[in-house]
Design an enzyme around this catalytic site. Structure first.
Site, short mmCIF file in Angstrom:
data_model
loop_
_atom_site.label_atom_id
_atom_site.label_comp_id
_atom_site.label_asym_id
_atom_site.label_seq_id
_atom_site.Cartn_x
_atom_site.Cartn_y
_atom_site.Cartn_z
N TYR A 174 1.30 5.70 -0.30
CA TYR A 174 0.66 6.97 0.20
C TYR A 174 1.42 8.20 -0.96
CZ TYR A 174 1.11 10.52 4.32
OH TYR A 174 0.85 10.94 5.30
N GLU A 203 -9.59 12.63 7.78
CA GLU A 203 -9.38 13.89 7.07
C GLU A 203 -10.73 14.52 7.19
OE1 GLU A 203 -7.16 14.33 3.18
OE2 GLU A 203 -7.62 11.87 3.61
N GLU A 246 -9.85 3.82 -1.98
CA GLU A 246 -7.87 3.38 -3.06
C GLU A 246 -8.54 3.09 -4.22
OE1 GLU A 246 -4.74 2.28 -0.19
OE2 GLU A 246 -5.38 2.97 1.29
N ASP A 260 0.77 -1.49 -0.21
CA ASP A 260 0.08 -0.24 -0.03
C ASP A 260 0.66 1.29 0.23
OD1 ASP A 260 -2.57 2.06 -0.32
OD2 ASP A 260 -2.12 1.46 1.95
N TYR A 272 2.54 2.94 15.05
CA TYR A 272 3.67 3.08 13.70
C TYR A 272 4.33 3.65 14.34
CZ TYR A 272 2.81 8.34 13.16
OH TYR A 272 3.40 9.71 13.19
N THR A 328 -9.47 -5.67 3.91
CA THR A 328 -8.31 -5.16 3.29
C THR A 328 -9.40 -5.27 2.11
OG1 THR A 328 -6.51 -4.31 3.61
CG2 THR A 328 -7.40 -3.28 1.41
N GLU A 355 -10.20 4.27 3.91
CA GLU A 355 -9.49 4.88 2.75
C GLU A 355 -9.63 4.75 1.64
OE1 GLU A 355 -5.40 5.75 5.76
OE2 GLU A 355 -5.53 4.27 3.67
N ARG A 387 -7.14 4.03 13.47
CA ARG A 387 -6.49 5.35 13.43
C ARG A 387 -5.62 5.34 14.94
NH1 ARG A 387 -5.29 6.34 8.22
NH2 ARG A 387 -7.15 6.36 7.43
N ASP A 389 -9.46 0.16 1.97
CA ASP A 389 -8.26 0.39 2.74
C ASP A 389 -8.62 0.66 4.39
OD1 ASP A 389 -5.89 -0.49 4.51
OD2 ASP A 389 -4.99 0.91 3.82
N HIS A 413 -3.60 14.43 0.61
CA HIS A 413 -3.88 13.69 1.44
C HIS A 413 -2.32 14.03 2.67
CE1 HIS A 413 -5.03 10.47 3.96
NE2 HIS A 413 -3.91 9.48 4.11
N LYS A 424 -4.37 -1.93 10.24
CA LYS A 424 -4.80 -2.24 9.04
C LYS A 424 -4.85 -3.05 8.89
CE LYS A 424 -3.00 2.08 7.60
NZ LYS A 424 -4.10 3.26 6.32
N ARG A 434 1.04 17.39 12.56
CA ARG A 434 2.64 18.07 12.79
C ARG A 434 1.97 19.34 12.79
NH1 ARG A 434 3.81 13.68 10.06
NH2 ARG A 434 4.28 15.11 7.68
N GLN A 472 -3.87 2.49 14.82
CA GLN A 472 -2.40 3.22 14.03
C GLN A 472 -1.40 3.77 14.72
OE1 GLN A 472 -3.90 4.54 10.84
NE2 GLN A 472 -2.17 5.00 9.69
N THR A 495 -4.65 6.85 0.22
CA THR A 495 -5.62 7.55 -0.35
C THR A 495 -5.75 7.97 -0.65
OG1 THR A 495 -5.81 7.10 2.79
CG2 THR A 495 -7.10 8.21 1.22
#
Length: 408
Positions: free
Chosen positions: A123, A356, A196, A121, A239, A252, A194, A232, A228, A128, A248, A137, A235, A342
């Site tokens: 990114y 999001e 995808e 998978d 992660y 799927t 997600e 959260r 997917d 996204h 994850k 961040r 994760q 995503t």
């Protein structure tokens, strides 16, 4: 009044002769005999039975219970089979043979149409990645330093890929909120989606020989929608430093239908402008064909549309992802599946995840049955899509849907 033949489709049917996606189905009278099928309107053609009845040299491939033998046969055979199917379904001379081999879509059960080898998978949506970076961040650069130099991805779990329509059991795991003194264990409280697009590898490659950008069509058979599912809170706790794992790997979902690349010629699109020059193995500026795909995705929860992510905005293309995935010498296997990551656009209604859309729960969605920050038990998520086809028709992509079942 004469009943209309299932071979007589409206010219604008999204599953007409310009499409012909592949799947695997069973019937009520033979539930344990999976068959390779091709969707035509609201019917499924028994491809193996048609090939046998019409003396096709490819009958042996089409009489298999799954797609993998056809996938492994390579691009020349893919084209020959598709040309034959088009003729069988459109030529008047074949009607008497083909018509009895068409099964109503609502009378069959769909299976996962291929055996998955490996699952990766990516990114690849800048929108996204920017949204996630701004969320987590807020005081730094939303994109990591490597993001515009390589397609970031992770190796997922092939054994938990399930076909559309399969219930998704709410996963359990460790999670730790900012105010929690220690991690706790239990069902996820932030179950997400997600939106995808998945690309299915057909012809394999030799170990040690990377696939170049121009090899994309020789290896990739087709694409389909993919969801997917993501926990959260699990994760977020797990992660660092190695990335997604249990948040994850529980499930799927993929569509039951694989649309061949050959059906999507009119949907090829230029990727968005890039402000960082990629290294030579990822540089597609001199490639003969457009690297992107213009796919229009719709995401609905319990029948209510919540997002319309545009795949044409993806920063990294499927060809670049394939090149990066193999540049270290890793080989491709028939049945390898890799997903785009995503799909999100620049507008709020184009965001392809609840993370999001609700800004990590800060801005709940208003649905007819109540507010949603993340998914609740019983929620049904459905993703559909279409792409521009020849002469203004639409190419329909098979939907992917799943219902959330309570944790065990």
């Amino acid at each position: 009044m004469t009943e209309q033949s299932p071979l007589d489709l409206a010219e604008d049917d999204p599953f007409g002769p310009h499409n012909l996606p592949y799947g695997v189905f069973t019937t009520a009278d033979e539930p344990e005999r999976p068959r390779l099928g091709v969707r035509y309107g609201n019917h499924v053609l028994d491809a193996g039975a048609a090939a046998r009845a019409l003396g096709s040299p490819h009958a042996g491939l089409l009489e298999q219970p799954g797609l993998n033998p056809l996938l492994a046969a390579g691009r020349t055979v893919w084209h020959e089979v598709r040309s034959a199917l088009t003729a069988w379904l459109t030529a008047p001379a074949h009607r008497a043979v083909i018509e009895p081999l068409l099964h109503p879509l609502d009378a069959v059960a769909m299976r996962l149409p291929y055996e998955v080898a490996d699952y990766v998978d990516f990114y690849a949506s800048e929108h996204h990645a920017l949204n996630v970076g701004r969320m987590f961040r807020p005081d730094g650069d939303p994109l990591t330093p490597n993001w515009k130099h390589l397609p970031i991805g992770y190796h997922g779990r092939s054994g938990t890929i399930v076909v559309s329509g399969t219930d998704v059991v709410r996963p359990r795991g460790q999670r730790k909120g900012p105010a929690d003194p220690a991690p706790v264990f239990g069902p996820t409280t932030k179950l997400d989606i997600e939106a995808e697009v998945a690309f299915l590898v057909g012809a394999p490659s030799e170990p040690g020989r990377p696939a170049a950008l121009g090899d994309f069509r020789d290896h990739v058979f087709g694409l389909s929608l993919l969801n997917d599912w993501s926990a959260r809170d699990i994760q977020a706790w797990e992660y660092v430093p190695l990335g997604p794992f249990l948040g994850k790997s529980f499930a799927t979902s993929v569509s039951a239908w694989v649309t061949p690349l050959e059906a999507l010629e009119a949907a090829r699109a230029d990727p968005p402008a890039r402000d960082a020059e990629p290294l030579p193995y990822l540089d597609d500026s001199a490639e003969d064909e457009k690297g992107g795909f213009d796919l229009r995705i719709t995401v609905a929860v319990n029948g209510h549309v919540i997002a319309e992510p545009p795949f044409a905005t993806m920063y990294w293309t499927a060809a670049q992802q394939l090149a990066h995935m193999t540049v270290n010498g890793a080989s491709l296997r028939t049945g390898d599946l890799y997903a785009s990551g995503t799909v999100s656009g620049s507008e709020v209604h184009q965001r392809g995840s609840l993370l999001e859309l609700t800004w990590n729960g800060r801005d709940p969605l208003e649905l007819p049955e109540g507010q949603r920050t993340f998914l609740e038990d019983g929620d049904v998520v459905t993703m559909t899509a279409w792409a521009p086809g020849p002469d203004g028709v639409r190419i329909g992509l098979g939907e992917v849907t799943g219902r959330i079942a309570p944790a065990l």
